[in-house]
Motif scaffolding. Structure first.
Motif, PDB file in Angstrom:
ATOM      1  N   THR A 164       7.054   5.046   5.468  1.00 46.54           N
ATOM      2  CA  THR A 164       7.630   3.725   5.726  1.00 46.54           C
ATOM      3  C   THR A 164       8.424   3.168   4.551  1.00 46.54           C
ATOM      4  OG1 THR A 164       5.665   2.536   4.953  1.00 46.54           O
ATOM      5  CG2 THR A 164       5.743   3.151   7.294  1.00 46.54           C
ATOM      6  N   GLY A 165       8.170   3.687   3.332  1.00 45.91           N
ATOM      7  CA  GLY A 165       8.808   3.124   2.151  1.00 45.91           C
ATOM      8  C   GLY A 165       8.217   1.798   1.738  1.00 45.91           C
ATOM      9  N   GLN A 166       7.021   1.478   2.238  1.00 46.47           N
ATOM     10  CA  GLN A 166       6.348   0.224   1.911  1.00 46.47           C
ATOM     11  C   GLN A 166       5.019   0.517   1.222  1.00 46.47           C
ATOM     12  OE1 GLN A 166       6.145  -2.574   5.264  1.00 46.47           O
ATOM     13  NE2 GLN A 166       7.744  -1.401   6.311  1.00 46.47           N
ATOM     14  N   GLU A 167       4.562  -0.449   0.443  1.00 47.51           N
ATOM     15  CA  GLU A 167       3.279  -0.318  -0.241  1.00 47.51           C
ATOM     16  C   GLU A 167       2.221  -1.189   0.428  1.00 47.51           C
ATOM     17  OE1 GLU A 167       3.030   1.991  -2.262  1.00 47.51           O
ATOM     18  OE2 GLU A 167       5.148   2.348  -2.691  1.00 47.51           O
ATOM     19  N   VAL A 168       0.968  -0.788   0.286  1.00 49.83           N
ATOM     20  CA  VAL A 168      -0.143  -1.548   0.854  1.00 49.83           C
ATOM     21  C   VAL A 168      -0.435  -2.743  -0.040  1.00 49.83           C
ATOM     22  CG1 VAL A 168      -2.574  -1.461   1.512  1.00 49.83           C
ATOM     23  CG2 VAL A 168      -1.094   0.518   1.922  1.00 49.83           C
ATOM     24  N   GLU A 169      -0.480  -3.924   0.562  1.00 55.35           N
ATOM     25  CA  GLU A 169      -0.765  -5.153  -0.200  1.00 55.35           C
ATOM     26  C   GLU A 169      -2.222  -5.591  -0.073  1.00 55.35           C
ATOM     27  OE1 GLU A 169       3.138  -7.834  -0.802  1.00 55.35           O
ATOM     28  OE2 GLU A 169       2.259  -7.971   1.203  1.00 55.35           O
TER      29      GLU A 169
END
Length: 385
Positions: free
Chosen positions: A210-215
């Motif tokens: 996804t190119g996203q990081e887990v927050e």
């Protein structure tokens, strides 16, 4: 083009992971296996190294001996792989980074968030590469997924669902087997068992694609075999930086599952599904259209996937070749640095120390949330908040 010099720590005779690394490093001819400290028993390590073709003076009895022997050689290793037991990853990676070596470390990169932050800072200060072997990201069609998401084929990503479940620890009578028992012992495994072992592969895959990081995350963890201190099953909900919702299930008691690493990504304009046990097919459902099957090796793949396909379409391509793509990426990165140029964008995909740090922060967040009835907690390492 001259081959790069490669050394390995761990991965000795009988190791599960050692042969995969040696095959992967050799596939493209980019690396030459020149040095190793392959066993915690010095004589066994030296003997096995020589049996694999290492020169006697570079078949070392310990990683400390290898560090001393390689540091001042004019032909020293360009890359060192750390494939030792988990608790030793941090001191070995730190020592070789400080000495100016590029490092590929097996996961988990460290046993604590603080150690992970130190490795990230050290890699940045020294300008050395510290990669982490989330090797499943080397599969060609995983890279096709990432490329499709990056190029907007799915539109905004709404939901990602990841699994890594197997049933190989499901026999309660096996609880005292030393090959199994240590994984659920906090003194040896740390704060987490199944999530730290397999779940972080699935979580990293979600971020990679996804190119996203887990927050933030909320976890339900359980020891289905009651004698275990640490969890053998976990369900994790998470939120990502781009607003994507995540669901993750990992288990070691799922009888009938063998190596169940799967990932599904759902966006505004379509969905994708891939399973590691059937890695040659990627299922793509565009909104309002028929299901399509994308085959590894076929024409028309994005460059990231085409570059990662070595065998002709229709033939099996497995885990060692996925690992080989990580090594191929690293060879390109090392050469690009030595030649003062930018690396090929299609090759700039290897997992970094930052990924290893984020994974360790997630491990601690899952343990904290699981102890507190699934309370939502911040999953980011402190240095990234």
């Amino acid at each position: 083009m001259a081959r790069l010099s490669w050394g390995m720590i761990g991965g000795g005779d009988g190791s599960q992971i050692g042969p995969a690394h040696r095959l992967a490093a050799a596939v493209d001819g980019a690396f030459e296996f020149t040095a190793g400290a392959l066993d915690h028993r010095p004589d066994a390590g030296r003997a096995f190294g020589r049996a694999l073709g290492l020169r006697p003076d570079r078949a070392y009895g310990s990683w400390q001996e290898m560090l001393e022997g390689e540091t001042h050689r004019p032909d020293r290793c360009d890359l060192v792989t750390v494939a030792t037991p988990n608790a030793t990853h941090f001191p070995i990676a730190r020592a070789f980074l400080k000495a100016g070596f590029h490092v590929l470390c097996e996961k988990p990169m460290t046993m604590s968030v603080e150690e992970g932050e130190e490795i990230v800072r050290l890699a940045r200060e020294t300008g050395r590469i510290c990669a982490v072997n989330y090797g499943y990201t080397g599969y060609a069609l995983v890279r096709q997924m990432r490329a499709m998401v990056t190029r907007g084929d799915l539109g905004r990503i709404r939901l990602v669902v990841a699994e890594f479940a197997h049933g190989h620890h499901a026999d309660a009578a096996d609880a005292d087997n030393p090959r199994v028992r240590w994984r659920y012992d906090p003194a040896q495994a740390g704060v987490s068992a199944q999530f730290a072992d397999c779940g972080i592969h699935a979580l990293h895959m979600a971020s990679f694609v996804t190119g996203q990081e887990v927050e933030s995350l909320s976890a339900d963890i359980v020891s289905c075999i009651e004698s275990r201190v640490l969890e053998d099953d976990a369900q994790v909900n998470f939120r990502m930086t781009g607003g994507t919702v995540g669901r993750l299930w990992t288990s070691s008691v799922a009888i009938g599952r063998q190596h169940g690493l799967t990932i599904q990504v759902f966006g505004e304009k379509g969905g994708l599904r891939w399973a590691q046990e059937q890695p040659n097919q990627l299922y793509w459902m565009p909104l309002g259209r028929r299901l399509e099957v994308i085959e590894r090796g076929e024409a028309g793949l994005y460059p990231e996937a085409a570059r990662a396909s070595r065998v002709t379409v229709g033939h099996a391509e497995g885990m060692p070749l996925a690992f080989a793509n990580i090594y191929r990426d690293l060879a390109e990165a090392i050469r690009a640095r030595s030649e003062d140029r930018a690396p090929d964008p299609a090759a700039d995909l290897f997992p970094r120390a930052e990924d290893g740090l984020r994974s360790m922060a997630a491990v601690y967040a899952v343990a904290e949330s699981g102890r507190d009835a699934g309370r939502w907690v911040d999953a980011r390492p402190p240095m990234f908040r």
